[in-house]
Design an enzyme around this catalytic site. Structure first.
Site, PDB file in Angstrom:
ATOM      1  N   ASP A   4      54.116 -78.395  27.624  1.00 32.80           N
ATOM      2  CA  ASP A   4      52.780 -79.195  28.540  1.00 32.80           C
ATOM      3  C   ASP A   4      53.376 -80.456  29.124  1.00 32.80           C
ATOM      4  O   ASP A   4      53.248 -80.974  30.352  1.00 32.80           O
ATOM      5  CB  ASP A   4      51.517 -79.559  27.647  1.00 32.80           C
ATOM      6  CG  ASP A   4      50.961 -78.270  27.611  1.00 32.80           C
ATOM      7  OD1 ASP A   4      51.408 -77.339  27.800  1.00 32.80           O
ATOM      8  OD2 ASP A   4      49.835 -78.277  26.671  1.00 32.80           O
ATOM      9  N   ALA A   5      54.285 -81.117  28.215  1.00 33.21           N
ATOM     10  CA  ALA A   5      54.733 -82.543  28.421  1.00 33.21           C
ATOM     11  C   ALA A   5      55.808 -82.449  29.629  1.00 33.21           C
ATOM     12  O   ALA A   5      55.578 -83.263  30.527  1.00 33.21           O
ATOM     13  CB  ALA A   5      55.327 -83.098  27.241  1.00 33.21           C
ATOM     14  N   ASP A  16      53.885 -81.799  32.691  1.00 30.65           N
ATOM     15  CA  ASP A  16      53.080 -83.160  33.193  1.00 30.65           C
ATOM     16  C   ASP A  16      54.192 -84.005  33.805  1.00 30.65           C
ATOM     17  O   ASP A  16      53.784 -84.734  34.794  1.00 30.65           O
ATOM     18  CB  ASP A  16      52.477 -83.779  31.836  1.00 30.65           C
ATOM     19  CG  ASP A  16      51.335 -83.317  31.518  1.00 30.65           C
ATOM     20  OD1 ASP A  16      50.739 -82.376  32.420  1.00 30.65           O
ATOM     21  OD2 ASP A  16      50.723 -83.456  30.344  1.00 30.65           O
ATOM     22  N   SER A  58      24.759 -57.435  42.142  1.00 34.62           N
ATOM     23  CA  SER A  58      24.675 -57.373  40.828  1.00 34.62           C
ATOM     24  C   SER A  58      24.755 -56.157  40.226  1.00 34.62           C
ATOM     25  O   SER A  58      24.917 -55.346  41.283  1.00 34.62           O
ATOM     26  CB  SER A  58      23.495 -58.263  40.099  1.00 34.62           C
ATOM     27  OG  SER A  58      22.213 -57.619  40.470  1.00 34.62           O
ATOM     28  N   LEU A  59      24.920 -55.697  39.184  1.00 36.47           N
ATOM     29  CA  LEU A  59      24.768 -54.645  38.501  1.00 36.47           C
ATOM     30  C   LEU A  59      23.655 -54.112  37.955  1.00 36.47           C
ATOM     31  O   LEU A  59      22.956 -54.637  37.233  1.00 36.47           O
ATOM     32  CB  LEU A  59      26.002 -54.661  37.473  1.00 36.47           C
ATOM     33  CG  LEU A  59      27.591 -54.581  38.299  1.00 36.47           C
ATOM     34  CD1 LEU A  59      28.419 -54.735  36.970  1.00 36.47           C
ATOM     35  CD2 LEU A  59      27.915 -53.638  39.208  1.00 36.47           C
ATOM     36  N   LYS A  91      33.545 -56.269  30.964  1.00 35.99           N
ATOM     37  CA  LYS A  91      32.828 -57.033  31.643  1.00 35.99           C
ATOM     38  C   LYS A  91      32.665 -58.402  31.014  1.00 35.99           C
ATOM     39  O   LYS A  91      31.977 -58.552  30.126  1.00 35.99           O
ATOM     40  CB  LYS A  91      31.521 -56.323  31.610  1.00 35.99           C
ATOM     41  CG  LYS A  91      30.155 -57.119  32.485  1.00 35.99           C
ATOM     42  CD  LYS A  91      28.755 -56.206  32.641  1.00 35.99           C
ATOM     43  CE  LYS A  91      27.875 -57.075  33.436  1.00 35.99           C
ATOM     44  NZ  LYS A  91      27.510 -58.406  33.125  1.00 35.99           N
ATOM     45  N   ASP A 143      31.673 -62.170  30.068  1.00 34.38           N
ATOM     46  CA  ASP A 143      30.359 -62.683  30.047  1.00 34.38           C
ATOM     47  C   ASP A 143      30.588 -64.138  30.540  1.00 34.38           C
ATOM     48  O   ASP A 143      30.620 -65.237  30.047  1.00 34.38           O
ATOM     49  CB  ASP A 143      29.888 -62.782  28.552  1.00 34.38           C
ATOM     50  CG  ASP A 143      28.414 -62.908  28.730  1.00 34.38           C
ATOM     51  OD1 ASP A 143      27.640 -63.027  29.737  1.00 34.38           O
ATOM     52  OD2 ASP A 143      27.763 -63.164  27.565  1.00 34.38           O
ATOM     53  N   ARG A 181      27.237 -67.397  43.347  1.00 37.30           N
ATOM     54  CA  ARG A 181      26.507 -66.210  44.013  1.00 37.30           C
ATOM     55  C   ARG A 181      25.053 -66.706  44.728  1.00 37.30           C
ATOM     56  O   ARG A 181      24.881 -66.067  45.887  1.00 37.30           O
ATOM     57  CB  ARG A 181      26.137 -64.972  42.770  1.00 37.30           C
ATOM     58  CG  ARG A 181      25.421 -63.983  43.646  1.00 37.30           C
ATOM     59  CD  ARG A 181      25.336 -62.899  42.679  1.00 37.30           C
ATOM     60  NE  ARG A 181      24.575 -63.117  41.677  1.00 37.30           N
ATOM     61  CZ  ARG A 181      24.475 -62.209  40.562  1.00 37.30           C
ATOM     62  NH1 ARG A 181      25.151 -61.153  40.478  1.00 37.30           N
ATOM     63  NH2 ARG A 181      23.507 -62.456  39.512  1.00 37.30           N
ATOM     64  N   GLU A 213      35.074 -63.419  38.045  1.00 37.30           N
ATOM     65  CA  GLU A 213      34.212 -64.286  36.976  1.00 37.30           C
ATOM     66  C   GLU A 213      34.747 -65.692  36.427  1.00 37.30           C
ATOM     67  O   GLU A 213      36.129 -65.490  36.065  1.00 37.30           O
ATOM     68  CB  GLU A 213      34.103 -63.345  35.685  1.00 37.30           C
ATOM     69  CG  GLU A 213      32.973 -63.436  34.683  1.00 37.30           C
ATOM     70  CD  GLU A 213      31.481 -62.975  35.566  1.00 37.30           C
ATOM     71  OE1 GLU A 213      31.464 -62.235  36.803  1.00 37.30           O
ATOM     72  OE2 GLU A 213      30.583 -62.861  34.859  1.00 37.30           O
ATOM     73  N   LYS A 265      26.441 -51.512  28.955  1.00 34.14           N
ATOM     74  CA  LYS A 265      26.444 -52.624  27.830  1.00 34.14           C
ATOM     75  C   LYS A 265      26.787 -52.351  26.462  1.00 34.14           C
ATOM     76  O   LYS A 265      26.716 -51.077  26.051  1.00 34.14           O
ATOM     77  CB  LYS A 265      25.053 -53.237  27.884  1.00 34.14           C
ATOM     78  CG  LYS A 265      24.851 -53.910  29.211  1.00 34.14           C
ATOM     79  CD  LYS A 265      25.609 -55.215  29.584  1.00 34.14           C
ATOM     80  CE  LYS A 265      24.733 -56.212  30.374  1.00 34.14           C
ATOM     81  NZ  LYS A 265      23.665 -56.763  29.956  1.00 34.14           N
ATOM     82  N   CYS A 303      20.075 -86.853   0.246  1.00 29.88           N
ATOM     83  CA  CYS A 303      20.951 -85.582   0.431  1.00 29.88           C
ATOM     84  C   CYS A 303      20.435 -84.781  -0.389  1.00 29.88           C
ATOM     85  O   CYS A 303      20.370 -84.856  -1.539  1.00 29.88           O
ATOM     86  CB  CYS A 303      22.500 -86.049   0.263  1.00 29.88           C
ATOM     87  SG  CYS A 303      23.612 -84.805   0.004  1.00 29.88           S
ATOM     88  N   CYS A 327      23.310 -84.497  -3.502  1.00 26.96           N
ATOM     89  CA  CYS A 327      23.468 -85.546  -4.349  1.00 26.96           C
ATOM     90  C   CYS A 327      22.571 -86.636  -4.437  1.00 26.96           C
ATOM     91  O   CYS A 327      22.510 -87.379  -5.363  1.00 26.96           O
ATOM     92  CB  CYS A 327      24.977 -86.184  -4.060  1.00 26.96           C
ATOM     93  SG  CYS A 327      25.042 -87.304  -2.762  1.00 26.96           S
TER      94      CYS A 327
HETATM   95  S1  IVH Z   1      31.683 -55.960  39.428  1.00 23.13           S
HETATM   96  C1  IVH Z   1      28.251 -55.481  42.516  1.00 23.13           C
HETATM   97  N1  IVH Z   1      33.101 -56.445  37.243  1.00 23.13           N
HETATM   98  O1  IVH Z   1      28.435 -59.048  35.873  1.00 23.13           O
HETATM   99  C2  IVH Z   1      28.555 -57.071  41.619  1.00 23.13           C
HETATM  100  N2  IVH Z   1      31.402 -57.563  37.460  1.00 23.13           N
HETATM  101  O2  IVH Z   1      25.799 -58.028  35.745  1.00 23.13           O
HETATM  102  C3  IVH Z   1      30.364 -56.848  41.271  1.00 23.13           C
HETATM  103  N3  IVH Z   1      30.945 -59.134  35.823  1.00 23.13           N
HETATM  104  O3  IVH Z   1      27.368 -60.231  38.812  1.00 23.13           O
HETATM  105  C4  IVH Z   1      30.230 -56.902  39.878  1.00 23.13           C
HETATM  106  N4  IVH Z   1      32.792 -58.819  34.615  1.00 23.13           N
HETATM  107  O4  IVH Z   1      29.146 -61.558  37.303  1.00 23.13           O
HETATM  108  C5  IVH Z   1      32.132 -56.539  38.055  1.00 23.13           C
HETATM  109  N5  IVH Z   1      34.670 -56.488  35.408  1.00 23.13           N
HETATM  110  C6  IVH Z   1      33.357 -56.915  36.125  1.00 23.13           C
HETATM  111  C7  IVH Z   1      32.637 -57.739  35.768  1.00 23.13           C
HETATM  112  C8  IVH Z   1      31.712 -57.987  36.594  1.00 23.13           C
HETATM  113  C9  IVH Z   1      31.651 -59.424  34.833  1.00 23.13           C
HETATM  114  C10 IVH Z   1      29.491 -59.979  35.917  1.00 23.13           C
HETATM  115  C11 IVH Z   1      29.574 -60.258  37.443  1.00 23.13           C
HETATM  116  C12 IVH Z   1      28.322 -59.569  37.938  1.00 23.13           C
HETATM  117  C13 IVH Z   1      27.501 -59.344  36.718  1.00 23.13           C
HETATM  118  C14 IVH Z   1      26.594 -58.209  37.023  1.00 23.13           C
END
Ligand code: IVH
Length: 727
Positions: free
Chosen positions: A34-35, A38, A83-84, A128, A130, A149, A201, A338, A432, A435
């Site tokens: 790192d140093a 830097d 979203s999914l 996926k 988080d 988003r 992500e 999930k 405490c 004690c």
């Molecule tokens: S594909 C159509 N791939 O999960 C949306 N999403 O629950 C495209 N996420 O909004 C999503 N890992 O924020 C995709 N490998 C991955 C992901 C992922 C995390 C999140 C993403 C999405 C949310 C949906």
């Protein structure tokens, strides 16, 4: 240095710095310290200051230093950010496949021509993560805009903050071979003129999350609930300096721009080749393979540096994916599969206060046992007083708990509508709990501390002593683990050990499922303990192994006087029932009896015990008249500890838990002498042979016991061997 020379040097420095950034933050394989890095950055910074017109948007120096914003600008997405849909079971995954299969005209010539002829779809499965979704736009190869988003159509422009994330490249370059020459050609065109959009992500690793929270705790600031919220909170900081101080990463999972990719897998390959961190993922020929992948990732989940909540399964063929279209806000061609829930609801039955190694007081919620992701949870950390206030959690409340990575569960939320009015507010104690010293909350800190600076460390020593070989002898509970248990607020005195569950241990570092199970078993077994070892374990000042043995023998000798309480406890001696006999040598009693017996002895009586003396006697006396020690004994009592009372003078525990059967006449000693010897070393004698018998001692003219021992395969020893055991 001339400007021309500076320009050359600047270019070289940028290239070198970017290369090492990539090695370190994308590949996790740093080659220089790192140093050193830097130092390179510093040189670049200095040169750019001398020649400011040489500064470019993608210079490594541009990752920090932006001005705080008044608000975020809006950023319209070129393609909506969707979203999914979620699936929580195999069945749901299967019905998703059935749904999409109905929409695909298998076998028949189709307008887009590339359907698989058979009724088969191949998928791409990936982790996926988080965190939260981000779009990155590169113009002529340079990062120009990053956005959240938002509502899917319009998000917030958080470019400044995203620039501080080292795994996000400020300029796209080819680091690895692209999937095809066509893709490479197209990319190079867009590098000259055009836009490329990648999505992925932003997340924080569990370790970095813990560091951020520790810092906040030190500063007395409120704590973040989990890494995702922390990353989200950091990206939404208007001051980019704050974002820069929060270690975050970016993982790309989508290339939005048409570079000629035909499958989702190729998008991952492109992202990887262009210098993004990606999850390799896996192409699956059918759902069976998807499920295998899901199971495998599920197993690795706790060991990953970041949190994931499932896998994303997508139809791999992009044209099919496109054709499947969108339903609601989610593409039909992808689904989030999930992992079992990391959240559950339960009731707060109590709030206790645990003391940590550093003397910090941690409030812990004692929960009605509940299953969370496969293990039973009985406790959740409340961190500190501010967190209790923030949640407004009260005794009796129904709460949502969640497991956030490698730590004991948190309470996420109180379901206030479930209140009956009987709930009780909690207050931090002013003494405490361990004690009795005064509790203080230093100004500018969120934590309360015991004013006795030795308190936490002393507790740790006491616990180590308690579980040591000469005490409760709990194998597998070493100093490092005790430290972790104290840090998590799971244990702050020896009695806490006995209420640990597998669910408490499994998520801790160093604990595989199996070792958690083994430790819980070892703890359970240790609950039956000979009196002398119990006394030793308490850690009474001046009372070592020998004195503990003397004291145990002394107490045992007092039995006739205390016979009644013991026997009553055993439920054996009621009015008119038989008196105790030698067979009662395994008599057990609970710690609270120990307290009442010890309190019956006067100071003089204790000081007059053979080999004890005035100083040690006083120390024993004081121990059993100290409020905090009595509390510990009470807790041990509740933990169901069973103390085994020696009916005979015991000088060691060599034969503890070993049973002997005697048969036939012995030459050099009588039956009773032999029994005395066995009991003297903690062994037991029974009259008949069973599988549980450890040794059958065979003398002259043995009876049927000898035959039975042979039949059962019990160890048979002769008189000589027997005697040699005592040498
Ligand atoms: S594909 C159509 N791939 O999960 C949306 N999403 O629950 C495209 N996420 O909004 C999503 N890992 O924020 C995709 N490998 C991955 C992901 C992922 C995390 C999140 C993403 C999405 C949310 C949906």
């Amino acid at each position: 240095m001339t400007k021309v020379e500076a320009k050359k040097r600047i270019e070289k420095l940028r290239k070198e710095i970017n290369h090492h950034r990539y090695l370190y933050h994308v590949l996790d394989k740093p080659e220089i310290s790192d140093a050193a890095l830097d130092s390179l950055k510093h040189e670049l910074f200095k040169l750019e200051q001398r020649f400011p017109d040489l500064i470019t948007l993608d210079s490594p120096t541009q990752r920090v230093g932006g001005k705080p914003l008044a608000k975020f600008e809006k950023a319209k997405h070129r393609i909506p950010m969707l979203s999914l849909e979620d699936a929580f079971s195999f069945e749901e995954l299967q019905s998703w496949e059935e749904r999409i299969k109905k929409l695909i005209p298998f076998g028949s010539p189709s307008p887009i021509g590339r359907w698989t002829p058979k009724n088969i779809i191949s998928y791409f499965a990936e982790q996926k993560v988080d965190g939260f979704a981000i779009s990155l736009v590169y113009k002529n190869g340079v990062f120009v805009q990053g956005s959240t988003r938002g509502d899917g159509r319009v998000g917030e422009d958080v470019t400044q903050n995203l620039k501080t994330i080292p795994s996000i490249p400020l300029r796209l370059e080819i680091h690895k071979k692209l999937p095809s020459p066509e893709i490479e050609k197209r990319f190079k065109e867009l590098l000259q003129k055009g836009e490329i959009e990648a999505r992925g992500e932003v997340y924080m690793t569990v370790k970095d999350f813990e560091k951020v929270n520790q810092e906040r705790q030190k500063k007395g600031e409120s704590l973040y609930a989990n890494p995702r919220n922390t990353a989200a909170g950091s990206i939404r900081q208007l001051n980019p300096e704050i974002a820069a101080s929060r270690p975050m990463s970016f993982l790309a999972y989508d290339m939005m721009t048409d570079l000629g990719q035909k499958t989702h897998q190729e998008e991952h390959q492109i992202a990887e080749a262009l210098g993004f961190k990606t999850d390799k993922g896996e192409r699956c020929s059918n759902l069976k393979e998807v499920i295998v992948f899901w199971k495998r990732i599920g197993k690795q989940r706790e060991k990953l540096p970041y949190q994931i909540d499932g896998i994303v399964v997508s139809v791999n063929d992009n044209k099919v994916f496109e054709k499947l279209g969108v339903v609601g806000k989610a593409p039909r061609g992808s689904i989030a599969f999930k992992f079992p829930g990391k959240e559950a609801t339960t009731i707060v039955e109590n709030i206790i206060v645990q003391i940590g190694r550093t003397g910090a007081l941690t409030p812990v919620a004692v929960l009605r046992p509940v299953n969370l992701g496969g293990t039973t949870i009985t406790r959740a950390t409340l961190h500190n007083e501010d967190e209790i206030k923030r949640l407004d959690v009260r005794l009796g409340d129904t709460v949502i708990i969640q497991r956030a990575g490698d730590v004991i569960p948190d309470i996420v939320k109180v379901l206030k509508k479930m209140r009956t009015g009987q709930e009780k507010k909690f207050q931090m104690p002013d003494q405490c709990p361990v004690c009795g010293s005064k509790v203080i909350r230093p100004i500018s800190e969120a934590v309360h501390r015991c004013s006795n600076s030795q308190c936490g460390a002393r507790q740790k020593e006491q616990i180590e002593h308690f579980v040591s070989k000469k005490g409760f002898d709990i194998v597998g509970l070493g100093p490092k683990i005790i430290e972790q248990l104290m840090d998590e607020g799971l244990v702050s005195d020896p009695a806490d050990i006995f209420i640990l569950t597998e669910g408490d241990l499994a998520p801790l570092e160093r604990f595989a499922e199996k070792s958690a199970k083994n430790l819980i078993e070892a703890i359970e077994q240790s609950k039956k303990i000979p009196l002398a070892k119990f006394i030793y374990a308490l850690g009474i000042r001046h009372v070592g192994e020998e004195t503990a043995l003397d004291l145990a023998n002394f107490i045992a000798g007092q039995i006739p006087r205390h016979l009644e309480p013991f026997a009553l406890l055993e439920g054996r001696l009621r009015e008119g029932s038989r008196p105790l006999t030698a067979r009662d040598s395994s008599l057990r009693f609970a710690p609270f009896r120990m307290t009442s017996i010890m309190q019956k002895f006067s100071l003089e009586a204790l000081q007059n015990i053979q080999d004890v003396g005035p100083v040690v006697g006083k120390s024993i006396y004081d121990y059993f008249h100290n409020k905090h020690n009595l509390k510990l004994l009470e807790k041990l009592d509740k933990a169901n500890i069973q103390i085994q009372l020696p009916k005979f003078q015991v000088s060691s525990f060599k034969f503890q838990n070993k049973t002997f059967v005697l048969t036939g006449e012995l030459k050099s000693l009588t039956r009773d002498e032999a029994k005395e010897k066995i009991r003297g070393l903690g062994g037991d004698i029974t009259s008949s042979v069973s599988k549980e018998t450890d040794f059958v001692v065979v003398g002259k003219e043995p009876g049927s016991k000898y035959e039975k021992a042979k039949r059962l395969g019990v160890k048979i020893i002769n008189e000589k061997e027997f005697l040699s055991m005592f040498r």
